[in-house]
Design a protein around this motif. Sequence first.
Motif, PDB file in Angstrom:
ATOM      1  N   ARG A 124       7.900  12.022   3.365  1.00 46.53           N
ATOM      2  CA  ARG A 124       7.390  10.830   4.026  1.00 46.53           C
ATOM      3  C   ARG A 124       8.249   9.696   3.493  1.00 46.53           C
ATOM      4  NH1 ARG A 124       2.546   8.210   2.755  1.00 46.53           N
ATOM      5  NH2 ARG A 124       2.193   9.699   1.086  1.00 46.53           N
ATOM      6  N   VAL A 125       8.578   8.744   4.352  1.00 45.67           N
ATOM      7  CA  VAL A 125       9.423   7.633   3.921  1.00 45.67           C
ATOM      8  C   VAL A 125       8.675   6.321   4.107  1.00 45.67           C
ATOM      9  CG1 VAL A 125      11.612   6.425   4.240  1.00 45.67           C
ATOM     10  CG2 VAL A 125      11.487   8.901   4.592  1.00 45.67           C
ATOM     11  N   ILE A 126       8.584   5.562   3.023  1.00 47.65           N
ATOM     12  CA  ILE A 126       7.999   4.227   3.114  1.00 47.65           C
ATOM     13  C   ILE A 126       9.156   3.246   3.011  1.00 47.65           C
ATOM     14  CG2 ILE A 126       6.523   2.550   1.937  1.00 47.65           C
ATOM     15  CD1 ILE A 126       4.833   4.979   1.056  1.00 47.65           C
TER      16      ILE A 126
ATOM     17  N   GLY B  76       9.924  -7.549   0.051  1.00 47.47           N
ATOM     18  CA  GLY B  76       8.678  -7.489  -0.707  1.00 47.47           C
ATOM     19  C   GLY B  76       7.487  -6.922   0.037  1.00 47.47           C
ATOM     20  N   ARG B  77       7.686  -6.476   1.266  1.00 43.68           N
ATOM     21  CA  ARG B  77       6.561  -5.928   2.022  1.00 43.68           C
ATOM     22  C   ARG B  77       6.905  -4.557   2.589  1.00 43.68           C
ATOM     23  NH1 ARG B  77       2.598  -9.529   3.489  1.00 43.68           N
ATOM     24  NH2 ARG B  77       3.001 -11.620   2.694  1.00 43.68           N
ATOM     25  N   VAL B  78       5.860  -3.738   2.765  1.00 39.97           N
ATOM     26  CA  VAL B  78       6.072  -2.451   3.418  1.00 39.97           C
ATOM     27  C   VAL B  78       6.192  -2.709   4.904  1.00 39.97           C
ATOM     28  CG1 VAL B  78       5.042  -0.231   3.968  1.00 39.97           C
ATOM     29  CG2 VAL B  78       4.845  -1.157   1.654  1.00 39.97           C
ATOM     30  N   THR B  79       7.320  -2.262   5.500  1.00 41.53           N
ATOM     31  CA  THR B  79       7.507  -2.524   6.927  1.00 41.53           C
ATOM     32  C   THR B  79       7.379  -1.267   7.770  1.00 41.53           C
ATOM     33  OG1 THR B  79       9.873  -2.365   6.542  1.00 41.53           O
ATOM     34  CG2 THR B  79       8.935  -4.575   6.654  1.00 41.53           C
ATOM     35  N   ALA B  80       7.397  -0.113   7.149  1.00 45.99           N
ATOM     36  CA  ALA B  80       7.231   1.097   7.944  1.00 45.99           C
ATOM     37  C   ALA B  80       6.828   2.251   7.035  1.00 45.99           C
ATOM     38  CB  ALA B  80       8.527   1.460   8.669  1.00 45.99           C
ATOM     39  N   GLU B  81       6.065   3.169   7.612  1.00 48.07           N
ATOM     40  CA  GLU B  81       5.789   4.422   6.941  1.00 48.07           C
ATOM     41  C   GLU B  81       6.099   5.510   7.953  1.00 48.07           C
ATOM     42  OE1 GLU B  81       2.206   4.554   4.747  1.00 48.07           O
ATOM     43  OE2 GLU B  81       2.250   6.729   4.552  1.00 48.07           O
ATOM     44  N   LEU B  82       7.093   6.333   7.634  1.00 46.77           N
ATOM     45  CA  LEU B  82       7.597   7.277   8.623  1.00 46.77           C
ATOM     46  C   LEU B  82       7.391   8.702   8.129  1.00 46.77           C
ATOM     47  CD1 LEU B  82      10.974   5.386   9.040  1.00 46.77           C
ATOM     48  CD2 LEU B  82       9.123   5.371  10.711  1.00 46.77           C
TER      49      LEU B  82
ATOM     50  N   MET C 105      16.674   2.208   8.850  1.00 47.03           N
ATOM     51  CA  MET C 105      17.461   0.997   8.691  1.00 47.03           C
ATOM     52  C   MET C 105      16.875  -0.168   9.475  1.00 47.03           C
ATOM     53  SD  MET C 105      19.585   1.385   6.421  1.00 47.03           S
ATOM     54  CE  MET C 105      20.532  -0.127   6.526  1.00 47.03           C
ATOM     55  N   SER C 106      16.307   0.115  10.635  1.00 50.78           N
ATOM     56  CA  SER C 106      15.761  -1.010  11.390  1.00 50.78           C
ATOM     57  C   SER C 106      14.550  -1.578  10.659  1.00 50.78           C
ATOM     58  CB  SER C 106      15.412  -0.597  12.824  1.00 50.78           C
ATOM     59  OG  SER C 106      14.229   0.159  12.830  1.00 50.78           O
ATOM     60  N   ALA C 107      13.767  -0.717  10.006  1.00 51.85           N
ATOM     61  CA  ALA C 107      12.635  -1.222   9.227  1.00 51.85           C
ATOM     62  C   ALA C 107      13.119  -1.940   7.964  1.00 51.85           C
ATOM     63  CB  ALA C 107      11.703  -0.070   8.837  1.00 51.85           C
TER      64      ALA C 107
ATOM     65  N   ASP D 153       0.867  -1.184   0.000  1.00 52.43           N
ATOM     66  CA  ASP D 153       0.000   0.000   0.000  1.00 52.43           C
ATOM     67  C   ASP D 153       0.895   1.224   0.000  1.00 52.43           C
ATOM     68  OD1 ASP D 153      -2.169  -1.658   0.306  1.00 52.43           O
ATOM     69  OD2 ASP D 153      -2.270  -1.410   2.485  1.00 52.43           O
ATOM     70  N   LEU D 154       0.587   2.165  -0.841  1.00 62.56           N
ATOM     71  CA  LEU D 154       1.271   3.448  -0.718  1.00 62.56           C
ATOM     72  C   LEU D 154       0.471   4.522  -1.427  1.00 62.56           C
ATOM     73  CD1 LEU D 154       2.891   4.187  -3.613  1.00 62.56           C
ATOM     74  CD2 LEU D 154       4.415   2.437  -2.774  1.00 62.56           C
TER      75      LEU D 154
END
Lengths: 345, 343, 531
Positions: C497-499, C504-510, C521-523, C306-307
């Motif tokens: 905004r950083v996705i 292969g998956r979105v792990t964070a939206e910051l 980096m942790s995401a 999703d984005l």
Amino acid sequence: MSTTASAAGSTGETRAYRDYGRPLWRRVLLSREAAVIALLILVWIVGYTQVPHFAAPITLTFLLQDMAPVLLIALPMTLIIITGEIDLSVASVMGLSSALIGILTQQGWAFGAAFLVALIVGLVAGLVNGVLVTVVGLPSLAVTIGTLALYRGIAQGLLGSKAITDFPSEWTSLATGNIPGTPLPIVTVLIVVLALVFGLLLHFTPFGRGVYAIGLSADAAAFSGVRITRTKIILFALAGLVSAVAGAYYTLRFGSARGDNATGLELSVVAAVLLGGVSIFGGRGALPGVLAGALLIGAIASALRLAGITSDVINVVTGVLLVLSVVIAGLLGKLRFRRLRIVKS
Amino acid sequence: MSAATTSFARRGVLGRLSALAAARETGIFLALVLVLVVTTAKSPSFLFSADGFRDLLLTPSTLVLIAVGQAIVIITRNVDLSVGSIIGLTAYLTGVLFKYNPGLPIPVVMLLAVLFGAGLGLVNGVLVSVAKVPSLVITLGTLYAYRGINVVWTGSNRINASDMPRDFLAIGTAKLWVLPVITLIAVVVLVIAALVLRSSRSGRELYAIGSDPDAAHLYGLKVGRRVLWAFVASGTLAGLAGVLYTARYGTVDSQAGYGLELQAVGAAVIGGVAIFGGSGSVGGAALGAVLLLTINRALPVLGIPDFWQGAVVGVLIIAAIILDRLLALRQARKLTVMEDSAA
Amino acid sequence: MPDDIPPAAPATGSTPSAGAPSGAAASTAPAAPSAPAALELRDISKAFGQVIALRSGTLRLESGSIHALIGENGAGKSTLVKIIAGLYQRDAGEFLLGGESVDFRSTAESKAAGIAVIYQEPTLFPDLSVTENIFMGRQPLKGLRRIDRAAMREQALGLFQRLGVRIHPDRPARGLSIADQQIIEIAKAISLDARVLVMDEPTAALSGVEVDRLFAVARALRDEGRALLFISHRFDEVFALCDTVTVMRDGAYIATQPIAETDTAKLVRQMVGRDVAELFPKQEAVIGDELLRVEGLTSPLFADVDLSVRSGEIVGLAGLVGAGRSEVVRAVFGVDRYDSGTVTVEGRALAPHDPTAAMRAGLALVPEDRRAQGLVLGTTVARNLTMAIRSKLTKAGILTRAAENQAARVWASRLEVKSSALDAEVGTFSGGNQQKVVLAKWLATNPKVLIVDEPTRGIDVGTKSEVHRLLSELAGQGLGILMISSELPEVLGMADRVIVMREGRVTAELSRADANPESVMSAATGAGAAA
């Protein structure tokens, strides 16, 4: 480096861009097409002044009649080779078209109806090539060697060793007659019209730009929205269609439908296209050069025949010309490439 | 294969058998057996008669020779369209040498003709590797040029069996035990070529070159020289085929070998030689040649007019390349699974 | 705000390694050697016709040391490498190997002398097994000069074990990841017992884990006493791995120094010859309506992505190489297929797998690989600039060169493409200039959403800041921008905004405020803060 000037909106100094990096005469005269056309003119002049009867109108008539199938099929073949593919099945489609027309007219069909069926079958034959190459993703060289055998095999399977020779004279006269008052055979009209159509398509449409882009870089073309699959299928279908027309013409001209009509003609077509300056790797070449290439082969053949030299020498001449033309172009290209590489590094 | 989870152990006997079953050549061989079984069931004399057995071995021999040559060239990502024309020229040279130099010993004539073929192949090779022009274009050119020279040289002349020594023509029909001599020659050539391609450094370099010519150059392989030799090999084998053609048929005119180039390419493709180089084997190409010509002979026996031969060949070629494509896709999937489970 | 971003600095938080072991002893100039160096080049020059590619290439590699070679594009690094590899022959200068003067005529000769070069894109033979790839041309032999396949396989397994990798020795090279291809190249170099290993931008296409593995191997090779040359655009890697660094500019040697005695700012100054404006931070822009929305996009390479991108917004798409970011944008733009999910532009659903429809809807994609995907290299500036708008330039279906040139002139001058004539071939351009052509080509389509995939990879520092300025201005004009970048400072400096994607998956939206090297980096790695 003008790195400080603003990029978008162009507040910095505006640059002047010339249309061309080289002067007109160099662009025109140093092109591959110009070389072929010059050679054609040279052969013509030599023939005209040195070879008896070369100047006679009938020579032109025969030349055009002989070369008509090659000239016609070379048009779509040029576009196919520019996309980096090849179609070796075209002469077999001619044979298939010829056999169909023969069988159907023999069974009492009107020639026009038989012709239409042949056109449809030619189109389908081309579509099959196109689908195998694009959708299935097979190399066109292998595919069309396969369909070369297949289509020819169907033609020979249908007709066996029979030859059907009974065609209505109003149709045969179309293939053998001249445009009234000229030495030009009627088929010249077809050649000119199709040459204009394909010339426009290749050089003056977005489709044509796509054809070149596919040959130079299929990836970049795809990223620019060029529909590669569709483009290639259309081109193979057009090659099938035009080959069917050429097959019908061949049948009428010799008044004979046979399964082995025009065997081996695919190589003449490819030779004419390559001689005309189209790169076998795709991406480069132009139609005027190809037409000149085909006419050059025809003119040399006529001149030789009229000069009393066995016309079989034409094979040697065609072969040697083809080899020389690519070897010379290769050497010139190597020079150019060297220059390119320098700038890059 | 559970062994792969612990190590990439060498396959055992069973593994080897399954590898054999998976090999592309096996498929062609099975197709050949199928054709033989079906045809022989319909007409036992197709296989179980002196003539039938002889034809089975003899007919494909010439094509096997040039298919082997073609495979060597195609493996380097090139193609040699001039082989039919080379056969024509060397066959005619054989006849002419016998006719006008009756004193020449038979082996000398044969050697000269084969060398002539090698020379014609050398011309191709030099043009392709030195001038760096695509081989499709070059050999299309020499196809015309060689055939043209042949036609001009031969004219309407024709060499007949009576122009040649009886001993030479005997090669065409001679047998060693039950095996025709021509077939034996083809088999010997095949075995040598297979050994060189499979187990010699230079043979493997041919595959490397065909797999990626630029990488081969960067690697420091002598690309030009290897490709040149591949063309010489193809020309030599075509020359040999021309000699054997003459011995077998006894008559030579200007059309000898006409159109054989496409059959040779077809046989190689049917036998699993990838048209863009780098994979395939000469054994496969030879099997392809045998299958192609055996089907041609089987069709009339099966009640199909032999005019349909071409169509069958076409279907065979297309089926073969589609099969290769599917096999490649399957292999890619299998590898991913194996390494995932090994990791 | 981006004030806390270190300028073009180590992104992963790894600090410049303090204890550069052997390099520290080296003098600042490569002169006056006491013992012969593993490889030494002195004042090498190379010209191609009129063009001088290399004026004075000077380089000294010591055994048991990793040496970095840096410089902008066109500084002469590649030419130098090709001379070392034997691909080019020098015009003048000295080339010493272990103190002996050498003169390579071919790559085979340099290889025989113990030099192994690993190119950015490894060049393996795809149809051959990895084992054959390692031993091509020098396979172990048994009787009758036949190749001993069993022995060859054993040796390959031994090499893989030593490198700590699991690659099936019988598998063909086709389909190997770039990282594994490089491992094969390294295995090749070890089996050759190469004394000198040259790695030309080996990390350009690697993910973080793969870079770590490569570095471990490189250090092991150094500790065995081999000399390594490492060419990179990434300062963080240079500081993390290398002992000594040589800077080149405009085909000439500038300086050699122990890594401990320099820093990023100093290196950049040496590379560029002046101070450059630091990363151009994004200007404030009014964030408007949503332009692009991607929901649940799934394919074998990514899942449930999703984005969204709004007008005036720059969305950074961060993650390691191989996280599936390029694959997502390719699917969004329609170059690749996807299995499920929706893409909507301004509220309207976009047909899948149809770049033409995507263009019509207002999407533009500046792809990852400029030379293979962005440009049609064999053709002219004008044709490239108008490639994406060629259908709009027709009159009654006819497209003329005049119409193309007219449009091309506008866009070439807007982005200040450096070219004197419109029929110059883009293949001859520098990387930065090529990227301007690609950007211009897509801006010409008047997009609403501009997707840029690694917009500044492999281009010089000057053009890089130009590109950043341009993207910022475009956002200011109301475009939505989706930017994939593997350079953390670039993402953090530019994005509103950083996705973050991983596997292969979105792990964070910051949000811009929450995005910092650690959180991204942790995401991206799934671990704690990056090592």
